[in-house]
Design a protein around this motif. Structure first.
Motif, PDB file in Angstrom:
ATOM      1  N   ARG A 172       1.749   6.684   6.277  1.00 21.73           N
ATOM      2  CA  ARG A 172       1.948   5.483   5.567  1.00 21.73           C
ATOM      3  C   ARG A 172       1.014   5.128   4.699  1.00 21.73           C
ATOM      4  N   HIS A 173      -0.366   4.590   5.632  1.00 21.81           N
ATOM      5  CA  HIS A 173      -1.292   3.949   4.563  1.00 21.81           C
ATOM      6  C   HIS A 173      -1.985   4.875   3.475  1.00 21.81           C
ATOM      7  N   THR A 174      -1.840   5.973   4.019  1.00 19.54           N
ATOM      8  CA  THR A 174      -2.214   7.660   3.277  1.00 19.54           C
ATOM      9  C   THR A 174      -1.798   7.441   1.760  1.00 19.54           C
ATOM     10  N   TRP A 175       0.317   7.308   2.118  1.00 25.04           N
ATOM     11  CA  TRP A 175       0.436   7.563   1.142  1.00 25.04           C
ATOM     12  C   TRP A 175       0.679   5.656  -0.192  1.00 25.04           C
ATOM     13  N   VAL A 188      -4.720   5.363 -12.085  1.00 27.18           N
ATOM     14  CA  VAL A 188      -5.335   6.295 -13.124  1.00 27.18           C
ATOM     15  C   VAL A 188      -3.920   6.155 -14.309  1.00 27.18           C
ATOM     16  N   ALA A 189      -3.224   5.285 -13.749  1.00 27.15           N
ATOM     17  CA  ALA A 189      -1.784   5.302 -15.288  1.00 27.15           C
ATOM     18  C   ALA A 189      -2.143   3.935 -15.392  1.00 27.15           C
ATOM     19  N   GLY A 219      -0.092   5.395  -3.944  1.00 25.29           N
ATOM     20  CA  GLY A 219      -0.508   4.685  -4.441  1.00 25.29           C
ATOM     21  C   GLY A 219      -1.434   4.731  -5.815  1.00 25.29           C
ATOM     22  N   LYS A 220      -1.584   3.787  -5.408  1.00 24.80           N
ATOM     23  CA  LYS A 220      -2.734   2.688  -5.787  1.00 24.80           C
ATOM     24  C   LYS A 220      -3.198   3.396  -6.897  1.00 24.80           C
TER      25      LYS A 220
END
Length: 99
Positions: free
Chosen positions: A14-17, A27-28, A21-22
């Motif tokens: 969960r921490h990796t995802w 990047v977006a 996401g951050k």
């Protein structure tokens, strides 16, 4: 103990995802800003092409002094009005002007 290890793995996943996401969000945002500036620049260029009243953005003119030497003059600071003027220009209009 096995349940605890499985739980730790789930927390890590969960921490990796969340980190992914951050990073993806960062990047977006950078991409949106980058392409936004490019779009704005393109709009300005199109407006400059459509508007004939504005001067064309071309090469800057190069200063070439006259051969007689009159186009280049030394400037002196007027003690009366504190402006820089050529001594050949004459009186600046104030009473204390020495020229």
């Amino acid at each position: 103990m096995a349940a605890s290890a499985a739980l730790t793995g789930a927390v890590r996943a969960r921490h990796t995802w969340r980190m992914f996401g951050k990073i993806l969000l960062t990047v977006a945002v950078v991409a949106i800003i980058w392409f936004g500036f490019k779009f704005a620049q393109r709009l300005l260029e199109q407006k400059a092409r459509r508007d004939p009243d504005q001067p064309a953005a071309g090469p800057r003119p190069v200063f070439r002094p006259d051969p007689d030497g009159e186009s280049v003059q030394d400037l002196v600071k007027c003690p009366a009005c504190s402006t820089w003027r050529s001594a050949k220009q004459g009186h600046c209009g104030l009473e204390k002007c020495p020229y």
